[in-house]
Design a protein around this motif. Structure first.
Motif, mmCIF file in Angstrom:
data_model
loop_
_atom_site.group_PDB
_atom_site.id
_atom_site.type_symbol
_atom_site.label_atom_id
_atom_site.label_comp_id
_atom_site.label_asym_id
_atom_site.label_seq_id
_atom_site.Cartn_x
_atom_site.Cartn_y
_atom_site.Cartn_z
ATOM 1 N N ILE A 43 0.849 -1.188 0.000
ATOM 2 C CA ILE A 43 0.000 0.000 0.000
ATOM 3 C C ILE A 43 0.887 1.241 0.000
ATOM 4 C CG2 ILE A 43 -1.754 1.324 1.239
ATOM 5 C CD1 ILE A 43 -2.689 -1.268 2.534
ATOM 6 N N PHE A 44 0.702 2.092 -1.000
ATOM 7 C CA PHE A 44 1.303 3.419 -0.992
ATOM 8 C C PHE A 44 0.334 4.310 -0.232
ATOM 9 C CE2 PHE A 44 3.629 1.444 -4.357
ATOM 10 C CZ PHE A 44 4.854 2.096 -4.415
ATOM 11 N N LEU A 45 0.765 4.782 0.933
ATOM 12 C CA LEU A 45 -0.190 5.356 1.885
ATOM 13 C C LEU A 45 0.192 6.775 2.285
ATOM 14 C CD1 LEU A 45 -2.625 4.948 3.758
ATOM 15 C CD2 LEU A 45 -1.089 3.814 5.392
ATOM 16 N N ASP A 46 -0.649 7.728 1.878
ATOM 17 C CA ASP A 46 -0.473 9.110 2.319
ATOM 18 C C ASP A 46 -0.842 9.195 3.797
ATOM 19 O OD1 ASP A 46 -0.058 11.828 2.316
ATOM 20 O OD2 ASP A 46 -2.026 12.308 1.483
ATOM 21 N N ILE A 47 -0.147 10.062 4.520
ATOM 22 C CA ILE A 47 -0.401 10.180 5.952
ATOM 23 C C ILE A 47 -1.526 11.163 6.241
ATOM 24 C CG2 ILE A 47 0.625 10.774 8.178
ATOM 25 C CD1 ILE A 47 3.328 9.966 6.950
ATOM 26 N N GLU A 48 -1.571 12.263 5.519
ATOM 27 C CA GLU A 48 -2.579 13.301 5.775
ATOM 28 C C GLU A 48 -3.759 13.110 4.822
ATOM 29 O OE1 GLU A 48 0.551 14.236 4.677
ATOM 30 O OE2 GLU A 48 1.575 14.844 6.508
ATOM 31 N N ILE A 49 -4.710 12.268 5.208
ATOM 32 C CA ILE A 49 -5.855 11.977 4.333
ATOM 33 C C ILE A 49 -7.166 12.058 5.108
ATOM 34 C CG2 ILE A 49 -4.788 10.655 2.476
ATOM 35 C CD1 ILE A 49 -5.277 8.127 4.080
ATOM 36 N N GLY A 50 -7.356 13.135 5.863
ATOM 37 C CA GLY A 50 -8.644 13.337 6.513
ATOM 38 C C GLY A 50 -8.749 12.693 7.876
ATOM 39 N N GLU A 51 -9.977 12.414 8.300
ATOM 40 C CA GLU A 51 -10.233 11.932 9.655
ATOM 41 C C GLU A 51 -9.536 10.597 9.929
ATOM 42 O OE1 GLU A 51 -14.380 11.848 10.430
ATOM 43 O OE2 GLU A 51 -14.655 14.003 10.155
ATOM 44 N N ARG A 52 -9.618 9.667 8.986
ATOM 45 C CA ARG A 52 -8.914 8.382 9.157
ATOM 46 C C ARG A 52 -7.612 8.492 8.381
ATOM 47 N NH1 ARG A 52 -12.476 4.430 10.816
ATOM 48 N NH2 ARG A 52 -10.592 3.353 11.514
ATOM 49 N N ASN A 53 -6.554 8.946 9.050
ATOM 50 C CA ASN A 53 -5.312 9.240 8.356
ATOM 51 C C ASN A 53 -4.470 7.979 8.145
ATOM 52 O OD1 ASN A 53 -3.970 8.713 10.788
ATOM 53 N ND2 ASN A 53 -3.937 10.875 11.369
ATOM 54 N N GLY A 54 -3.279 8.163 7.588
ATOM 55 C CA GLY A 54 -2.433 7.015 7.280
ATOM 56 C C GLY A 54 -2.040 6.205 8.498
ATOM 57 N N ILE A 55 -1.873 6.861 9.628
ATOM 58 C CA ILE A 55 -1.544 6.132 10.858
ATOM 59 C C ILE A 55 -2.735 5.294 11.309
ATOM 60 C CG2 ILE A 55 -0.941 6.407 13.305
ATOM 61 C CD1 ILE A 55 0.667 8.895 12.476
ATOM 62 N N ASP A 56 -3.945 5.829 11.179
ATOM 63 C CA ASP A 56 -5.152 5.055 11.502
ATOM 64 C C ASP A 56 -5.262 3.817 10.607
ATOM 65 O OD1 ASP A 56 -5.965 6.900 13.437
ATOM 66 O OD2 ASP A 56 -7.027 8.107 11.943
ATOM 67 N N VAL A 57 -4.986 4.002 9.323
ATOM 68 C CA VAL A 57 -5.034 2.866 8.392
ATOM 69 C C VAL A 57 -3.997 1.824 8.778
ATOM 70 C CG1 VAL A 57 -4.719 2.143 6.002
ATOM 71 C CG2 VAL A 57 -5.906 4.290 6.497
ATOM 72 N N SER A 58 -2.788 2.269 9.103
ATOM 73 C CA SER A 58 -1.719 1.343 9.491
ATOM 74 C C SER A 58 -2.088 0.563 10.744
ATOM 75 C CB SER A 58 -0.422 2.121 9.733
ATOM 76 O OG SER A 58 -0.051 2.857 8.598
ATOM 77 N N ARG A 59 -2.645 1.281 11.717
ATOM 78 C CA ARG A 59 -3.025 0.624 12.966
ATOM 79 C C ARG A 59 -4.143 -0.391 12.726
ATOM 80 N NH1 ARG A 59 -3.382 4.949 15.765
ATOM 81 N NH2 ARG A 59 -1.274 4.801 16.599
ATOM 82 N N TYR A 60 -5.092 -0.056 11.890
ATOM 83 C CA TYR A 60 -6.175 -0.993 11.565
ATOM 84 C C TYR A 60 -5.613 -2.235 10.879
ATOM 85 C CZ TYR A 60 -10.492 -2.844 9.560
ATOM 86 O OH TYR A 60 -11.532 -3.663 9.205
ATOM 87 N N LEU A 61 -4.683 -2.028 9.953
ATOM 88 C CA LEU A 61 -4.084 -3.135 9.215
ATOM 89 C C LEU A 61 -3.300 -4.055 10.139
ATOM 90 C CD1 LEU A 61 -3.522 -4.173 6.215
ATOM 91 C CD2 LEU A 61 -1.359 -2.923 6.424
ATOM 92 N N ARG A 62 -2.423 -3.474 10.952
ATOM 93 C CA ARG A 62 -1.513 -4.273 11.779
ATOM 94 C C ARG A 62 -2.171 -4.796 13.056
ATOM 95 N NH1 ARG A 62 1.427 -4.678 7.610
ATOM 96 N NH2 ARG A 62 3.365 -3.487 7.393
ATOM 97 N N GLU A 63 -2.937 -3.963 13.727
ATOM 98 C CA GLU A 63 -3.445 -4.324 15.057
ATOM 99 C C GLU A 63 -4.832 -4.944 15.021
ATOM 100 O OE1 GLU A 63 -3.067 -0.886 17.546
ATOM 101 O OE2 GLU A 63 -0.903 -0.696 17.188
ATOM 102 N N THR A 64 -5.731 -4.414 14.202
ATOM 103 C CA THR A 64 -7.091 -4.965 14.138
ATOM 104 C C THR A 64 -7.144 -6.208 13.265
ATOM 105 O OG1 THR A 64 -8.040 -2.762 14.458
ATOM 106 C CG2 THR A 64 -9.496 -4.479 13.595
ATOM 107 N N LEU A 65 -6.592 -6.107 12.059
ATOM 108 C CA LEU A 65 -6.617 -7.243 11.134
ATOM 109 C C LEU A 65 -5.463 -8.220 11.366
ATOM 110 C CD1 LEU A 65 -7.580 -5.520 7.748
ATOM 111 C CD2 LEU A 65 -9.081 -6.635 9.413
#
Length: 242
Positions: free
Chosen positions: A55-77
């Protein structure tokens, strides 16, 4: 087929990355499938159903930012295999992002040469993920992906394999394992320990700290060689381009 997701709220960035990678894929005869997302929420809603190799992932992308996506990927999934390449106009996130084991960090505007260098690092990781270490314990044959092995420990004529989620025990000699795996960037730091360099959180002069916080001694006879290896590889392994 390599499956790539590009997450950025700017159409131009998504198009630029896809254009660069399509050119690279044609030149190297790779088969790549692309999906573009324009918010963190959009890709989070898809990650439980769709798998991406990178995933090429921008960090500043609104309410669910790149760090939120990373945390969901690694910790939730609990997904440790999808690789992440961060993209941003800023550099202040660098330390925090290391927690998610990214391939690299690209600064906007994205330069084709740096993007391809980062993508080549991803391809190396992908190749590693396809390689396995096989061993026999009783009648059972186990095959553990190399990327999931943190380190081997020799104890009482047996080997303890410390993997991400489990430990395994079998009979072998750690010297033989070192001969087999050192080309794969496993470091023979001590007569009793063979460490996967990818899972080293921190190098010290006398110890290395593994990502699970285990601290392993570097024997005095190996400190010079380990230091030389570290100096030779730290720039390539870090992969941060500022």
């Amino acid at each position: 087929m390599i499956r790539i997701a590009i997450v950025d709220d700017a159409d131009l960035i998504c198009e630029t990355i896809e254009t660069f990678l399509k050119r690279f894929s044609r030149e190297n005869k790779l088969s790549i499938e692309f999906d573009s997302y324009y918010s963190g929420t959009e890709i989070i809603n898809q990650l439980s159903e769709k798998y991406y190799d990178c995933i090429f992932l921008d960090i500043e992308i609104g309410e669910r930012n790149g760090i939120d996506v990373s945390r969901y990927l690694r910790e939730t999934l609990k997904n440790e295999t999808t690789e992440i390449i961060y993209i941003s106009s800023h550099t202040q996130y660098a330390v925090e992002l290391f927690d998610f084991d990214p391939v690299t960090f690209l600064i906007k505007p994205i330069e084709e040469e740096k993007l391809i260098k980062g993508f080549a690092k991803f391809l190396k990781r992908l190749k590693l993920s396809e390689e396995v270490f096989a061993f026999k314990n009783g009648r059972e044959i186990y095959r553990i992906p190399l990327k999931d092995i943190m380190y081997f420990q020799s104890s009482d004529h047996r080997i303890i394999l410390h993997a991400l989620k489990e430990k395994y025990t079998f009979y072998d000699k750690i010297e033989r394992l070192a001969d087999l795996l050192e080309p794969k960037k496993f470091l023979f730091v001590h007569k009793s320990f063979l460490v996967n360099s990818r899972h080293i959180q921190n190098f010290g002069y006398e110890t290395v700290t593994i990502n699970n916080d285990d601290v392993i001694s570097i024997s005095q006879s190996r400190r010079k060689a380990i230091r030389e290896w570290q100096l030779e590889n730290e720039t390539e392994e870090a992969g941060w381009h500022f």
